[in-house]
Design a protein around this motif. Structure first.
Motif, PDB file in Angstrom:
ATOM      1  N   GLN A 177      -3.131  -8.641  21.385  1.00 24.91           N
ATOM      2  CA  GLN A 177      -4.093  -7.687  21.970  1.00 24.91           C
ATOM      3  C   GLN A 177      -5.535  -8.141  21.762  1.00 24.91           C
ATOM      4  N   ALA A 178      -5.771  -8.874  20.671  1.00 25.30           N
ATOM      5  CA  ALA A 178      -7.127  -9.385  20.446  1.00 25.30           C
ATOM      6  C   ALA A 178      -7.433 -10.533  21.412  1.00 25.30           C
ATOM      7  N   ASN A 179      -6.399 -11.281  21.777  1.00 24.88           N
ATOM      8  CA  ASN A 179      -6.625 -12.438  22.642  1.00 24.88           C
ATOM      9  C   ASN A 179      -6.690 -12.096  24.124  1.00 24.88           C
ATOM     10  N   TYR A 180      -5.872 -11.151  24.548  1.00 26.34           N
ATOM     11  CA  TYR A 180      -5.780 -10.846  25.989  1.00 26.34           C
ATOM     12  C   TYR A 180      -5.886  -9.343  26.231  1.00 26.34           C
ATOM     13  N   ASP A 181      -6.204  -8.989  27.470  1.00 30.46           N
ATOM     14  CA  ASP A 181      -6.185  -7.574  27.860  1.00 30.46           C
ATOM     15  C   ASP A 181      -4.779  -7.272  28.362  1.00 30.46           C
ATOM     16  N   VAL A 182      -3.916  -6.889  27.432  1.00 40.12           N
ATOM     17  CA  VAL A 182      -2.488  -6.783  27.766  1.00 40.12           C
ATOM     18  C   VAL A 182      -2.161  -5.620  28.696  1.00 40.12           C
ATOM     19  N   GLU A 183      -3.162  -4.751  28.954  1.00 39.08           N
ATOM     20  CA  GLU A 183      -2.880  -3.682  29.925  1.00 39.08           C
ATOM     21  C   GLU A 183      -2.916  -4.230  31.359  1.00 39.08           C
ATOM     22  N   MET A 184      -3.451  -5.423  31.546  1.00 44.11           N
ATOM     23  CA  MET A 184      -3.426  -6.029  32.891  1.00 44.11           C
ATOM     24  C   MET A 184      -1.996  -6.505  33.194  1.00 44.11           C
ATOM     25  N   VAL A 185      -1.490  -6.111  34.368  1.00 52.87           N
ATOM     26  CA  VAL A 185      -0.107  -6.465  34.718  1.00 52.87           C
ATOM     27  C   VAL A 185       0.032  -7.988  34.819  1.00 52.87           C
ATOM     28  N   SER A 186      -1.006  -8.638  35.356  1.00 55.27           N
ATOM     29  CA  SER A 186      -0.931 -10.096  35.508  1.00 55.27           C
ATOM     30  C   SER A 186      -0.839 -10.784  34.154  1.00 55.27           C
ATOM     31  N   VAL A 187      -1.557 -10.253  33.171  1.00 52.59           N
ATOM     32  CA  VAL A 187      -1.512 -10.835  31.822  1.00 52.59           C
ATOM     33  C   VAL A 187      -0.087 -10.715  31.273  1.00 52.59           C
ATOM     34  N   LEU A 204     -22.096 -27.218  20.939  1.00 50.95           N
ATOM     35  CA  LEU A 204     -21.409 -26.382  19.954  1.00 50.95           C
ATOM     36  C   LEU A 204     -20.048 -26.984  19.618  1.00 50.95           C
ATOM     37  N   GLU A 205     -19.779 -27.175  18.343  1.00 49.61           N
ATOM     38  CA  GLU A 205     -18.480 -27.746  17.973  1.00 49.61           C
ATOM     39  C   GLU A 205     -17.439 -26.635  17.815  1.00 49.61           C
ATOM     40  N   THR A 206     -16.366 -26.733  18.569  1.00 44.86           N
ATOM     41  CA  THR A 206     -15.232 -25.807  18.406  1.00 44.86           C
ATOM     42  C   THR A 206     -13.970 -26.666  18.338  1.00 44.86           C
ATOM     43  N   ASP A 207     -12.839 -26.120  18.713  1.00 43.15           N
ATOM     44  CA  ASP A 207     -11.605 -26.912  18.748  1.00 43.15           C
ATOM     45  C   ASP A 207     -10.614 -26.159  19.613  1.00 43.15           C
ATOM     46  N   GLY A 208      -9.901 -26.890  20.455  1.00 46.33           N
ATOM     47  CA  GLY A 208      -8.960 -26.235  21.360  1.00 46.33           C
ATOM     48  C   GLY A 208      -7.686 -25.777  20.681  1.00 46.33           C
ATOM     49  N   TYR A 209      -7.382 -26.316  19.478  1.00 47.10           N
ATOM     50  CA  TYR A 209      -6.053 -26.078  18.878  1.00 47.10           C
ATOM     51  C   TYR A 209      -6.078 -25.724  17.398  1.00 47.10           C
ATOM     52  N   ASP A 210      -7.237 -25.870  16.756  1.00 44.83           N
ATOM     53  CA  ASP A 210      -7.283 -25.640  15.313  1.00 44.83           C
ATOM     54  C   ASP A 210      -8.459 -24.726  14.986  1.00 44.83           C
ATOM     55  N   THR A 211      -8.147 -23.465  14.700  1.00 52.01           N
ATOM     56  CA  THR A 211      -9.221 -22.484  14.462  1.00 52.01           C
ATOM     57  C   THR A 211      -9.925 -22.744  13.131  1.00 52.01           C
ATOM     58  N   ARG A 212      -9.343 -23.578  12.264  1.00 49.62           N
ATOM     59  CA  ARG A 212      -9.988 -23.858  10.972  1.00 49.62           C
ATOM     60  C   ARG A 212     -11.220 -24.750  11.157  1.00 49.62           C
ATOM     61  N   TRP A 219       1.833 -24.166  21.232  1.00 48.75           N
ATOM     62  CA  TRP A 219       0.523 -23.799  20.703  1.00 48.75           C
ATOM     63  C   TRP A 219      -0.062 -22.580  21.405  1.00 48.75           C
ATOM     64  N   MET A 220       0.317 -22.382  22.671  1.00 47.83           N
ATOM     65  CA  MET A 220      -0.191 -21.198  23.379  1.00 47.83           C
ATOM     66  C   MET A 220       0.402 -19.917  22.751  1.00 47.83           C
ATOM     67  N   VAL A 221       1.729 -19.911  22.589  1.00 45.69           N
ATOM     68  CA  VAL A 221       2.393 -18.722  22.030  1.00 45.69           C
ATOM     69  C   VAL A 221       2.159 -18.651  20.517  1.00 45.69           C
ATOM     70  N   GLY A 222       2.305 -19.790  19.840  1.00 42.85           N
ATOM     71  CA  GLY A 222       2.111 -19.815  18.386  1.00 42.85           C
ATOM     72  C   GLY A 222       0.691 -19.453  17.997  1.00 42.85           C
ATOM     73  N   GLY A 223      -0.278 -19.753  18.859  1.00 37.03           N
ATOM     74  CA  GLY A 223      -1.673 -19.443  18.553  1.00 37.03           C
ATOM     75  C   GLY A 223      -2.067 -18.049  18.994  1.00 37.03           C
ATOM     76  N   THR A 224      -1.889 -17.737  20.278  1.00 33.24           N
ATOM     77  CA  THR A 224      -2.471 -16.492  20.793  1.00 33.24           C
ATOM     78  C   THR A 224      -1.531 -15.285  20.691  1.00 33.24           C
ATOM     79  N   VAL A 225      -0.267 -15.519  20.338  1.00 34.20           N
ATOM     80  CA  VAL A 225       0.630 -14.370  20.143  1.00 34.20           C
ATOM     81  C   VAL A 225       0.980 -14.230  18.652  1.00 34.20           C
ATOM     82  N   PHE A 226       1.504 -15.293  18.042  1.00 33.60           N
ATOM     83  CA  PHE A 226       2.007 -15.125  16.667  1.00 33.60           C
ATOM     84  C   PHE A 226       1.022 -15.585  15.581  1.00 33.60           C
ATOM     85  N   ASP A 227       0.026 -16.381  15.952  1.00 27.81           N
ATOM     86  CA  ASP A 227      -0.933 -16.875  14.961  1.00 27.81           C
ATOM     87  C   ASP A 227      -0.228 -17.579  13.795  1.00 27.81           C
ATOM     88  N   ILE A 228       0.567 -18.599  14.158  1.00 32.57           N
ATOM     89  CA  ILE A 228       1.351 -19.292  13.120  1.00 32.57           C
ATOM     90  C   ILE A 228       1.094 -20.800  13.123  1.00 32.57           C
TER      91      ILE A 228
END
Ligand code: SF4
Length: 469
Positions: A46-56, A433-441, A116-125
């Motif tokens: 819910q923090a990552n996506y607007d899950v009330e959107m049917v398309s999401v 700005l330095e970020t990272d596509g796969y590692d939030t650390r 990484w999509m599911v492990g990151g934005t759904v389960f955070d593992i």
């Protein structure tokens, strides 16, 4: 325990019931078959996506199904073929279709990208996988690609199965192929490499090098041949054509979304949600019909929100380009929007005119190879700079945030040049700005916020001064 989470991700009660044994086996293997992990996942998604959107919900359904399939691939199939980023989607789709038509003994997919999509934005593992990857030939602080640290970690932890054949990518960056080589030695599986010739002369792009196209096409043919030798499945011209057709539909839908959001004022949906269709543009799926339905639904939902004047940032907000999608965590994207800046388009969602040139090739594999070299960022720095300048002009941007990942060598080459170019040639403020596509650390939300807050103030002031002048 997990019904609510799966319903947020588009599952029906009947599907959950029917899929229960598979769902539970996959959750167990991912280490999330417990109340605490599921509760955390509900908050994360819910923090990552607007899950009330049917398309999401529909697009999350595709990712969740694909993730479970990837985790259970070895349990359910005799052969496992992994295709790994950066990779041509049409080729994977064609192999998926060939494997299905041959009776389903072989599983083909892009499991790491789905994980990484599911492990990151759904389960955070992802952190334990990254930490395990760091212990396997990719130590901390040495600028190793975090995507491939996840891959190594996921296989070593037994979350993803060891493949029979990995089709590795060496045509764009060195890290993908190097890590695959190491993994094939450590885990004893075979690799077929897609290779490229990326020695572009400055400003040569978009004039393609015939030698590069033919060379890459040949490596694709060799990989398809090896798949046939190992599994017996033969990918046909028609299956490759169908793969192209799907990608064309996807391009059309994505460009619709990009253009609609880009032209709307206020910005109708958060760009965080567009991570999902962007992901499925670059990740092949076994569920193309459901994916296209999710994309078409998003087009309709965006249109409805525009018609009803809905917005996630104030009307008239400064228009800012953000150069990197943080795939496993949408916090940086939402942070920019929360600071009152409009994100008309992000990353490489938009196709620039040079990319839309009609192909002169007739052979499908040549066309795939040509497609690899059409995307500017996948070629050289001068092409990427041209893309950013064209985009900022075309979308009438007031500023640019050139976010990049330090550990991705191709993407880390040009940020400073881009900032200087945009400031000098277009006269708009830009920040690196330095970020990272796969590692939030690799980035801290607080540090990003501090830098972005002052940048947002400058951008807003500039816009007000321009309006008053
Ligand atoms: S180094 Fe960059 S381009 Fe290469 S696989 Fe990693 S993220 Fe992708």
């Amino acid at each position: 325990m997990y019904s609510n989470l799966f319903k947020m991700c588009g599952y029906t009660d009947e599907e959950i019931e029917e899929q229960r044994p598979r769902i539970e086996k996959a959750l167990e293997r991912m280490g999330v078959f417990n109340e605490a992990a599921i509760e955390h996942a509900e908050k994360t998604v819910q923090a990552n996506y607007d899950v009330e959107m049917v398309s999401v919900q529909k697009l999350l359904w595709v990712f969740m199904h694909s993730c479970i399939d990837g985790v259970l691939a070895r349990d359910e199939h005799d052969y496992v073929i992994n295709c790994n980023w950066p990779f041509p989607v049409q080729m994977t789709l064609a192999m998926i279709a060939a494997a299905r038509e041959a009776g389903g003994k072989t599983w083909v997919g892009m499991p790491v990208q789905v994980l990484w999509m599911v492990g990151g934005t759904v389960f955070d593992i992802l952190t334990p996988m990254l930490e395990r990857g760091e212990l396997i030939g990719q130590p901390v602080g040495k600028a190793h690609c975090s995507q491939y640290q996840i891959y190594t970690g996921a296989i070593d932890l037994g979350i993803l199965p060891k493949p029979d054949l990995g089709i590795g990518s060496g045509w764009f960056c060195d890290q993908a192929a190097e890590t695959e080589e190491m993994m094939s030695e450590l885990y004893n599986f075979e690799i077929a490499y897609l290779d490229g010739v990326n020695d572009w002369a400055w400003n040569a792009w978009p004039n393609l090098d015939e030698r590069a196209v033919k060379y890459s096409a040949n490596t694709i043919k060799l990989a398809l041949k090896r798949v046939k030798e190992i599994t017996g499945i033969e990918t046909t011209e028609d299956q490759l054509k169908a793969g192209f057709k799907y990608v064309a539909k996807w391009l059309y839908g994505m460009q619709n979304i990009t253009r609609m959001i880009g032209a709307a004022d206020p910005q109708p949906i958060s760009q965080a949600n567009v991570n999902l269709p962007y992901g499925l543009w670059a990740i092949a799926t076994d569920y193309p019909d459901q994916a296209v339905d999710g994309l078409a639904t998003m087009v309709r939902e965006v249109k409805r929100k525009i018609d009803e004047g809905e917005g996630v940032v104030p009307k008239g907000a400064p228009r800012v380009y953000l150069a990197l999608r943080t795939n496993v965590d949408t916090t940086p994207i939402r942070m920019v929007e929360e600071l009152g800046l409009c994100l008309p388009t992000v990353f490489v969602d938009w196709l620039c005119p040079q990319e839309l040139t009609k192909s002169t090739y007739t052979d499908m594999v040549d066309k795939i190879a040509e497609g690899l070299y059409r995307r500017p960022q996948l070629c050289d720095a001068s092409a990427a700079l041209m893309y950013w300048k064209t985009l900022c002009k075309d979308f009438n941007m007031d500023a640019a945030i050139i976010s990049y990942a330090y550990n991705c060598r191709p993407w880390a080459v040009d940020p400073i040049m881009a900032k200087l170019d945009l400031q000098k040639e277009l006269g708009i403020p830009a920040i690196v700005l330095e970020t990272d596509g796969y590692d939030t650390r690799n980035y801290s939300a607080e540090q990003l916020r501090t830098r972005l807050e002052s940048f947002a103030e400058v951008v807003k002031m500039n816009k007000e001064m321009k309006a008053a002048a």
